[in-house]
Design a protein around this motif. Structure first.
Motif, PDB file in Angstrom:
ATOM      1  N   UNK A  92       0.866  -1.175   0.000  1.00 18.93           N
ATOM      2  CA  UNK A  92       0.000   0.000   0.000  1.00 18.93           C
ATOM      3  C   UNK A  92       0.908   1.232   0.000  1.00 18.93           C
ATOM      4  N   UNK A  93       1.025   1.875  -1.130  1.00 16.43           N
ATOM      5  CA  UNK A  93       1.983   2.968  -1.339  1.00 16.43           C
ATOM      6  C   UNK A  93       1.884   4.099  -0.308  1.00 16.43           C
ATOM      7  N   UNK A  94       0.702   4.602   0.063  1.00 19.14           N
ATOM      8  CA  UNK A  94       0.668   5.719   1.007  1.00 19.14           C
ATOM      9  C   UNK A  94       1.290   5.409   2.367  1.00 19.14           C
ATOM     10  N   UNK A  95       1.316   4.142   2.751  1.00 18.95           N
ATOM     11  CA  UNK A  95       1.896   3.785   4.044  1.00 18.95           C
ATOM     12  C   UNK A  95       3.409   3.943   4.073  1.00 18.95           C
ATOM     13  N   UNK A  96       4.038   3.903   2.926  1.00 17.02           N
ATOM     14  CA  UNK A  96       5.496   3.885   2.878  1.00 17.02           C
ATOM     15  C   UNK A  96       6.110   5.203   2.417  1.00 17.02           C
ATOM     16  N   UNK A  97       5.295   6.208   2.214  1.00 20.10           N
ATOM     17  CA  UNK A  97       5.825   7.520   1.814  1.00 20.10           C
ATOM     18  C   UNK A  97       6.688   8.148   2.904  1.00 20.10           C
ATOM     19  N   UNK A  98       6.295   8.129   4.194  1.00 18.91           N
ATOM     20  CA  UNK A  98       7.154   8.768   5.208  1.00 18.91           C
ATOM     21  C   UNK A  98       8.559   8.167   5.297  1.00 18.91           C
ATOM     22  N   UNK A  99       8.667   6.830   5.299  1.00 22.75           N
ATOM     23  CA  UNK A  99      10.004   6.238   5.414  1.00 22.75           C
ATOM     24  C   UNK A  99      10.827   6.479   4.158  1.00 22.75           C
ATOM     25  N   UNK A 100      10.185   6.508   3.010  1.00 18.91           N
ATOM     26  CA  UNK A 100      10.906   6.814   1.769  1.00 18.91           C
ATOM     27  C   UNK A 100      11.440   8.246   1.810  1.00 18.91           C
ATOM     28  N   UNK A 101      10.628   9.167   2.309  1.00 17.81           N
ATOM     29  CA  UNK A 101      11.073  10.559   2.442  1.00 17.81           C
ATOM     30  C   UNK A 101      12.256  10.656   3.400  1.00 17.81           C
ATOM     31  N   UNK A 102      12.180   9.974   4.530  1.00 16.21           N
ATOM     32  CA  UNK A 102      13.262  10.037   5.522  1.00 16.21           C
ATOM     33  C   UNK A 102      14.568   9.482   4.957  1.00 16.21           C
ATOM     34  N   UNK A 103      14.492   8.393   4.221  1.00 16.49           N
ATOM     35  CA  UNK A 103      15.704   7.833   3.619  1.00 16.49           C
ATOM     36  C   UNK A 103      16.266   8.770   2.555  1.00 16.49           C
ATOM     37  N   UNK A 104      15.387   9.441   1.839  1.00 10.48           N
ATOM     38  CA  UNK A 104      15.840  10.406   0.833  1.00 10.48           C
ATOM     39  C   UNK A 104      16.633  11.524   1.496  1.00 10.48           C
ATOM     40  N   UNK A 105      16.107  12.058   2.589  1.00 13.22           N
ATOM     41  CA  UNK A 105      16.789  13.139   3.307  1.00 13.22           C
ATOM     42  C   UNK A 105      18.096  12.644   3.921  1.00 13.22           C
ATOM     43  N   UNK A 106      18.093  11.436   4.484  1.00 10.20           N
ATOM     44  CA  UNK A 106      19.291  10.877   5.100  1.00 10.20           C
ATOM     45  C   UNK A 106      20.416  10.697   4.080  1.00 10.20           C
ATOM     46  N   UNK A 107      20.103  10.071   2.955  1.00  2.09           N
ATOM     47  CA  UNK A 107      21.128   9.861   1.924  1.00  2.09           C
ATOM     48  C   UNK A 107      21.606  11.199   1.354  1.00  2.09           C
ATOM     49  N   UNK A 108      20.704  12.139   1.184  1.00  2.51           N
ATOM     50  CA  UNK A 108      21.072  13.458   0.665  1.00  2.51           C
ATOM     51  C   UNK A 108      22.044  14.152   1.623  1.00  2.51           C
ATOM     52  N   UNK A 109      21.736  14.131   2.919  1.00  7.86           N
ATOM     53  CA  UNK A 109      22.600  14.795   3.905  1.00  7.86           C
ATOM     54  C   UNK A 109      23.979  14.146   3.963  1.00  7.86           C
ATOM     55  N   UNK A 110      24.017  12.834   4.064  1.00  8.63           N
ATOM     56  CA  UNK A 110      25.313  12.163   4.139  1.00  8.63           C
ATOM     57  C   UNK A 110      26.095  12.301   2.828  1.00  8.63           C
TER      58      UNK A 110
END
Length: 177
Positions: A92-110
């Motif tokens: 269910x795609x809407x359930x996984x949007x927050x964790x996908x966003x967090x990983x995007x920010x984490x990889x971007x910062x590092x």
């Protein structure tokens, strides 16, 4: 053949330094770099510094983070161990949007931190590269490659522009040791 690699013009005032840059550019003398103890607005345009590519690195790292999170979630929830939670579909795609966003920010910062350290040669154990020690405290320094032209002409142009001292370096960088 001279051992001099760089000619350094030391200025007390940023306005005098900017005037020195203008004088050198009028006489077609290329400037290697400028070192200042504080940011000076507009100096990048005057020296012809290219725009940073850090936003491209940020986009690439963020995209890798988002794709990594999305593919991990898909593998875990659909392929590896599918679970029936409240009758919802396995993915269910809407359930996984927050964790996908967090990983995007984490990889971007590092990724941006790693790119910054790589680009500026700030590796652990590496001695700092300094052309003139006073450039971090109270002097504005224009560095000119000694092979750029007539050294006497460069010295006189720097003195005319208001340089309080003109130095001839025989090394590229000084060390604190």
């Amino acid at each position: 053949m001279s051992n001099i690699k760089y000619i350094l013009g030391l200025f007390e005032d940023p306005d005098d330094m900017m005037h020195g840059i203008d004088k050198l550019q009028e006489n077609k003398i290329s400037i290697y770099d400028v070192y200042t103890p504080m940011p000076i607005h507009g100096i990048e345009n005057k020296l012809g510094v290219k725009r940073s590519r850090l936003p491209i690195v940020a986009f690439i790292c963020g995209s890798i983070g988002g794709l990594t999170a999305f593919s991990m979630i898909y593998y875990m929830m659909v392929t590896d161990w599918p679970m029936n939670i409240g009758g919802k579909p396995n993915f269910a795609l809407p359930d996984y949007i927050p964790i996908t966003f967090e990983w995007t920010v984490l990889f971007c910062a590092f990724g941006m931190v790693a790119a910054f350290f790589f680009r500026n040669h700030l590796f652990p154990g590496r001695a700092p590269r300094v052309m003139e020690f006073r450039a971090t405290a109270d002097r504005f320094v224009i560095a000119i490659d000694a092979k750029a032209g007539d050294n006497a002409k460069i010295d006189s142009l720097l003195k005319e522009a208001g340089a309080i001292e003109v130095k001839h370096n025989d090394r590229k960088y000084l060390s604190y040791e």
